[in-house]
Design a protein around this motif. Structure first.
Motif, short mmCIF file in Angstrom:
data_model
loop_
_atom_site.label_atom_id
_atom_site.label_comp_id
_atom_site.label_asym_id
_atom_site.label_seq_id
_atom_site.Cartn_x
_atom_site.Cartn_y
_atom_site.Cartn_z
N GLU A 20 46.39 -28.15 -24.63
CA GLU A 20 46.10 -27.26 -25.76
C GLU A 20 45.20 -26.10 -25.32
OE1 GLU A 20 44.39 -29.94 -28.60
OE2 GLU A 20 46.34 -30.77 -29.19
N MET A 21 44.17 -26.40 -24.56
CA MET A 21 43.27 -25.36 -24.09
C MET A 21 44.01 -24.34 -23.22
SD MET A 21 39.96 -27.73 -23.15
CE MET A 21 39.14 -26.46 -22.23
N SER A 22 44.86 -24.82 -22.35
CA SER A 22 45.61 -23.94 -21.47
C SER A 22 46.53 -23.01 -22.25
CB SER A 22 46.42 -24.77 -20.48
OG SER A 22 47.17 -23.94 -19.64
N ARG A 23 47.11 -23.52 -23.31
CA ARG A 23 48.03 -22.70 -24.12
C ARG A 23 47.30 -21.62 -24.90
NH1 ARG A 23 50.79 -27.76 -24.53
NH2 ARG A 23 52.79 -27.58 -23.46
N THR A 24 45.98 -21.75 -25.08
CA THR A 24 45.22 -20.71 -25.79
C THR A 24 44.76 -19.60 -24.85
OG1 THR A 24 43.05 -21.77 -25.52
CG2 THR A 24 44.36 -22.41 -27.47
N GLY A 25 45.08 -19.73 -23.57
CA GLY A 25 44.71 -18.70 -22.61
C GLY A 25 43.56 -19.06 -21.72
N ILE A 26 42.99 -20.24 -21.91
CA ILE A 26 41.91 -20.69 -21.04
C ILE A 26 42.51 -21.10 -19.70
CG2 ILE A 26 40.15 -22.47 -20.68
CD1 ILE A 26 39.80 -22.51 -23.74
N GLU A 45 48.78 -36.55 -13.91
CA GLU A 45 47.80 -35.71 -14.59
C GLU A 45 48.15 -34.23 -14.54
OE1 GLU A 45 43.99 -36.65 -12.93
OE2 GLU A 45 44.01 -38.67 -13.78
N ILE A 46 49.22 -33.88 -13.84
CA ILE A 46 49.62 -32.48 -13.75
C ILE A 46 50.31 -32.13 -15.06
CG2 ILE A 46 51.03 -30.79 -12.54
CD1 ILE A 46 50.59 -32.50 -10.01
N ILE A 47 49.62 -31.37 -15.89
CA ILE A 47 50.12 -31.05 -17.23
C ILE A 47 51.03 -29.83 -17.18
CG2 ILE A 47 48.22 -32.16 -18.46
CD1 ILE A 47 46.83 -29.46 -18.63
N GLU A 48 51.89 -29.74 -18.16
CA GLU A 48 52.95 -28.74 -18.19
C GLU A 48 52.49 -27.29 -18.05
OE1 GLU A 48 55.73 -28.11 -21.66
OE2 GLU A 48 56.95 -29.27 -20.28
N PRO A 49 51.43 -26.85 -18.69
CA PRO A 49 51.07 -25.43 -18.55
C PRO A 49 50.65 -25.01 -17.15
CG PRO A 49 49.99 -26.39 -20.46
CD PRO A 49 50.59 -27.51 -19.66
N ILE A 50 50.37 -25.96 -16.26
CA ILE A 50 49.96 -25.59 -14.91
C ILE A 50 51.14 -24.94 -14.20
CG2 ILE A 50 49.26 -26.50 -12.65
CD1 ILE A 50 47.64 -28.61 -14.17
N SER A 51 50.90 -23.75 -13.67
CA SER A 51 51.99 -23.01 -13.05
C SER A 51 51.85 -22.90 -11.53
CB SER A 51 52.07 -21.61 -13.64
OG SER A 51 50.84 -20.93 -13.46
N ARG A 52 50.66 -23.13 -11.02
CA ARG A 52 50.42 -23.00 -9.59
C ARG A 52 49.87 -24.30 -9.04
NH1 ARG A 52 46.10 -18.90 -6.82
NH2 ARG A 52 46.61 -19.36 -4.65
N CYS A 53 50.33 -24.65 -7.86
CA CYS A 53 49.92 -25.90 -7.22
C CYS A 53 49.50 -25.59 -5.78
CB CYS A 53 51.09 -26.88 -7.22
SG CYS A 53 50.76 -28.44 -6.40
N ILE A 54 48.35 -26.08 -5.40
CA ILE A 54 47.86 -25.92 -4.04
C ILE A 54 47.66 -27.32 -3.47
CG2 ILE A 54 45.96 -25.09 -2.61
CD1 ILE A 54 45.51 -22.92 -4.76
N LEU A 55 48.32 -27.59 -2.36
CA LEU A 55 48.17 -28.87 -1.68
C LEU A 55 47.22 -28.70 -0.51
CD1 LEU A 55 51.91 -30.01 -1.51
CD2 LEU A 55 50.22 -30.56 -3.27
N LEU A 56 46.20 -29.54 -0.46
CA LEU A 56 45.24 -29.53 0.64
C LEU A 56 45.35 -30.83 1.41
CD1 LEU A 56 42.08 -28.22 -1.23
CD2 LEU A 56 43.68 -26.89 0.16
N LYS A 57 45.30 -30.72 2.73
CA LYS A 57 45.32 -31.91 3.58
C LYS A 57 44.27 -31.73 4.65
CE LYS A 57 48.25 -34.89 6.34
NZ LYS A 57 49.61 -35.22 6.72
N SER A 58 43.37 -32.67 4.72
CA SER A 58 42.27 -32.61 5.69
C SER A 58 41.49 -31.30 5.59
CB SER A 58 42.82 -32.80 7.12
OG SER A 58 43.47 -34.03 7.23
N GLY A 59 41.30 -30.84 4.35
CA GLY A 59 40.52 -29.64 4.12
C GLY A 59 41.24 -28.33 4.42
#
Length: 93
Positions: free
Chosen positions: A21-27, A38-52
């Motif tokens: 809900e917060m993400s849909r309001t522009g936050i 836990e990856i919710i639908e409004p998330i549009s970008r994903c960054i994968l980190l491995k060993s920093g």
């Protein structure tokens, strides 16, 4: 960082709905997690980190694949999606 750690399943779901809900309001949200569900639908970008280090930076759909998860976790990971949520399981070790 790991926003649902220590929450029961009801509280976890309520928190994830609130974040959606917060993400849909522009936050803008930055979610750090090891739990794909836990990856919710409004998330549009994903960054994968491995060993920093940066492993991959793309859309959620392009990141959350068995190929990338196998590389990230050094294990055979099977990705599935039910509705708007992802889940992961080990194929075999």
């Amino acid at each position: 960082d790991e926003p649902t750690a220590g929450l029961d399943i009801v509280a976890r779901e309520k928190l994830l709905i609130k974040l959606e809900e917060m993400s849909r309001t522009g936050i803008h949200l930055v979610l750090v997690t090891h739990h794909l569900e836990e990856i919710i639908e409004p998330i549009s970008r994903c960054i994968l980190l491995k060993s920093g280090r940066l492993l991959h930076d793309s859309t959620v759909e392009a990141c959350i694949t068995s190929q990338w998860m196998n590389t990230l976790f050094d294990a055979p990971v099977q990705i599935s999606r039910m509705g708007k949520r992802y889940s992961a399981s080990l194929s075999s070790i």
